[in-house]
Design a protein around this motif. Structure first.
Motif, PDB file in Angstrom:
ATOM      1  N   ALA A   6       0.838  -1.206   0.000  1.00 46.13           N
ATOM      2  CA  ALA A   6       0.000   0.000   0.000  1.00 46.13           C
ATOM      3  C   ALA A   6       0.870   1.253   0.000  1.00 46.13           C
ATOM      4  O   ALA A   6       0.596   2.226  -0.711  1.00 46.13           O
ATOM      5  CB  ALA A   6      -0.931  -0.009   1.203  1.00 46.13           C
ATOM      6  N   LEU A   9       2.452   1.703  -3.381  1.00 45.41           N
ATOM      7  CA  LEU A   9       1.476   2.221  -4.336  1.00 45.41           C
ATOM      8  C   LEU A   9       1.222   3.710  -4.118  1.00 45.41           C
ATOM      9  O   LEU A   9       1.112   4.481  -5.077  1.00 45.41           O
ATOM     10  CB  LEU A   9       0.169   1.438  -4.239  1.00 45.41           C
ATOM     11  N   ASP A  10       1.151   4.126  -2.855  1.00 41.19           N
ATOM     12  CA  ASP A  10       0.965   5.544  -2.552  1.00 41.19           C
ATOM     13  C   ASP A  10       2.148   6.371  -3.060  1.00 41.19           C
ATOM     14  O   ASP A  10       1.977   7.475  -3.596  1.00 41.19           O
ATOM     15  CB  ASP A  10       0.791   5.750  -1.037  1.00 41.19           C
ATOM     16  N   HIS A 198      -5.762   4.737 -11.496  1.00 40.93           N
ATOM     17  CA  HIS A 198      -6.860   4.148 -10.725  1.00 40.93           C
ATOM     18  C   HIS A 198      -7.771   3.376 -11.669  1.00 40.93           C
ATOM     19  O   HIS A 198      -7.757   3.597 -12.882  1.00 40.93           O
ATOM     20  CB  HIS A 198      -7.700   5.241 -10.045  1.00 40.93           C
ATOM     21  N   ILE A 219      -7.400  -5.415  -6.250  1.00 34.91           N
ATOM     22  CA  ILE A 219      -6.736  -4.107  -6.290  1.00 34.91           C
ATOM     23  C   ILE A 219      -7.074  -3.311  -5.031  1.00 34.91           C
ATOM     24  O   ILE A 219      -6.205  -2.655  -4.445  1.00 34.91           O
ATOM     25  CB  ILE A 219      -7.155  -3.333  -7.568  1.00 34.91           C
ATOM     26  N   ARG A 220      -8.338  -3.382  -4.599  1.00 37.68           N
ATOM     27  CA  ARG A 220      -8.761  -2.651  -3.396  1.00 37.68           C
ATOM     28  C   ARG A 220      -7.993  -3.109  -2.155  1.00 37.68           C
ATOM     29  O   ARG A 220      -7.683  -2.312  -1.278  1.00 37.68           O
ATOM     30  CB  ARG A 220     -10.265  -2.859  -3.161  1.00 37.68           C
ATOM     31  N   ARG A 222      -4.966  -4.033  -1.990  1.00 39.40           N
ATOM     32  CA  ARG A 222      -3.618  -3.440  -2.056  1.00 39.40           C
ATOM     33  C   ARG A 222      -2.572  -4.317  -1.346  1.00 39.40           C
ATOM     34  O   ARG A 222      -1.722  -3.830  -0.618  1.00 39.40           O
ATOM     35  CB  ARG A 222      -3.629  -2.026  -1.463  1.00 39.40           C
ATOM     36  N   ALA A 236      -3.351   1.154  -9.137  1.00 36.42           N
ATOM     37  CA  ALA A 236      -3.029   1.457  -7.735  1.00 36.42           C
ATOM     38  C   ALA A 236      -4.223   1.356  -6.795  1.00 36.42           C
ATOM     39  O   ALA A 236      -4.066   1.039  -5.614  1.00 36.42           O
ATOM     40  CB  ALA A 236      -2.420   2.853  -7.627  1.00 36.42           C
ATOM     41  N   ASP A 237      -5.421   1.628  -7.303  1.00 37.95           N
ATOM     42  CA  ASP A 237      -6.599   1.619  -6.428  1.00 37.95           C
ATOM     43  C   ASP A 237      -7.856   1.662  -7.286  1.00 37.95           C
ATOM     44  O   ASP A 237      -7.779   1.832  -8.498  1.00 37.95           O
ATOM     45  CB  ASP A 237      -6.563   2.826  -5.475  1.00 37.95           C
TER      46      ASP A 237
END
Length: 248
Positions: A6, A9-10, A198, A219-220, A222, A236-237
């Protein structure tokens, strides 16, 4: 301690945001940077050509000087032979000296021909050089105008661009090299510069291909890096869709 998926990804999303902002700044400059580079390359080409012209003219002038010096030596020899003719003892010696004089005169005539050919070649080169110099002057004026135009546009976003570049340099230190290289490779192969997107309204935010519900669920979560099956961008989300409230 290694970052979680996560967090990675951020970090990638933040990097993508910075790069997209930089892309927008570059778009405002249009084709001007490329036009400036092309003009600079063209100017270097003309300057190189002019340098070759000057070198060729210098070589031809040197040849002309050599032929003229040879003619002067020939004149001295002819004078010497004519003096010798005055003191010959027989016809045989006279004929031999006469032949030497004729050979020297032929050499001098040949030198004249070579000098005229070299001068004609110089005139042709000078014509080419004058045309090249005229075009070079035009290109320099074009370059000056393009650079001025680019400078005005650049100055309007210069501080923002510097801030973004500094932020980018600081941010990429947080991303591992392998992941950064993958991001850059995807970005380089992307028409719009998007490497991390996204899922929006059930589709990839890069190529707009449908992403299956189960894949959206993954994907959610992460918990792993997931890429679009169609374009290879990192997903990424998943953007949440706000419910539409109907009036009663």
């Amino acid at each position: 301690m290694e970052n979680t998926i996560a967090q990675k990804l951020d970090s990638l999303l933040k990097l993508q945001e910075i790069d997209s902002n930089l892309d927008e700044i570059l778009k405002t400059r249009g084709d001007l940077p490329e036009e400036v580079r092309d003009l600079e390359d063209e100017i270097i080409g003309f300057e190189t050509r002019l340098g070759k012209f000057k070198s060729e003219i210098a070589n031809l002038n040197s040849e002309i000087d050599n032929f003229k010096n040879a003619q002067k030596e020939g004149e001295k020899l002819i004078k010497k032979y004519k003096d010798q003719q005055m003191n010959v003892r027989n016809n045989r010696e006279y004929d031999a000296i006469t032949k030497e004089i004729e050979l020297q005169e032929l050499d001098m005539q040949l030198a004249d021909k070579k000098i005229n050919e070299a001068r004609a070649r110089i005139r042709l080169i000078e014509d080419d050089a004058n045309r090249a110099e005229s075009v070079l002057n035009e290109r320099n004026e074009d370059l000056k105008a393009k650079k001025g135009e680019l400078s005005v546009i650049t100055s309007e976003s210069e501080s923002e661009e510097k801030a973004l570049i500094a932020e980018r340099e600081k941010h990429i230190k947080k991303i591992e090299d392998r992941l950064l290289k993958s991001y850059q490779k995807i970005r380089d192969n992307s028409m719009n510069g998007l490497a991390v997107v996204h899922v929006s309204r059930g589709a990839c935010g890069g190529c707009f291909s449908i992403v299956p519900p189960q894949r959206q669920a993954d994907i959610r979560e992460r918990k792993k890096l997931i890429v679009c099956e169609h374009c290879g961008r990192i997903l990424a989300d998943v953007e949440s869709v706000e419910p539409v409230h109907q009036r009663r």
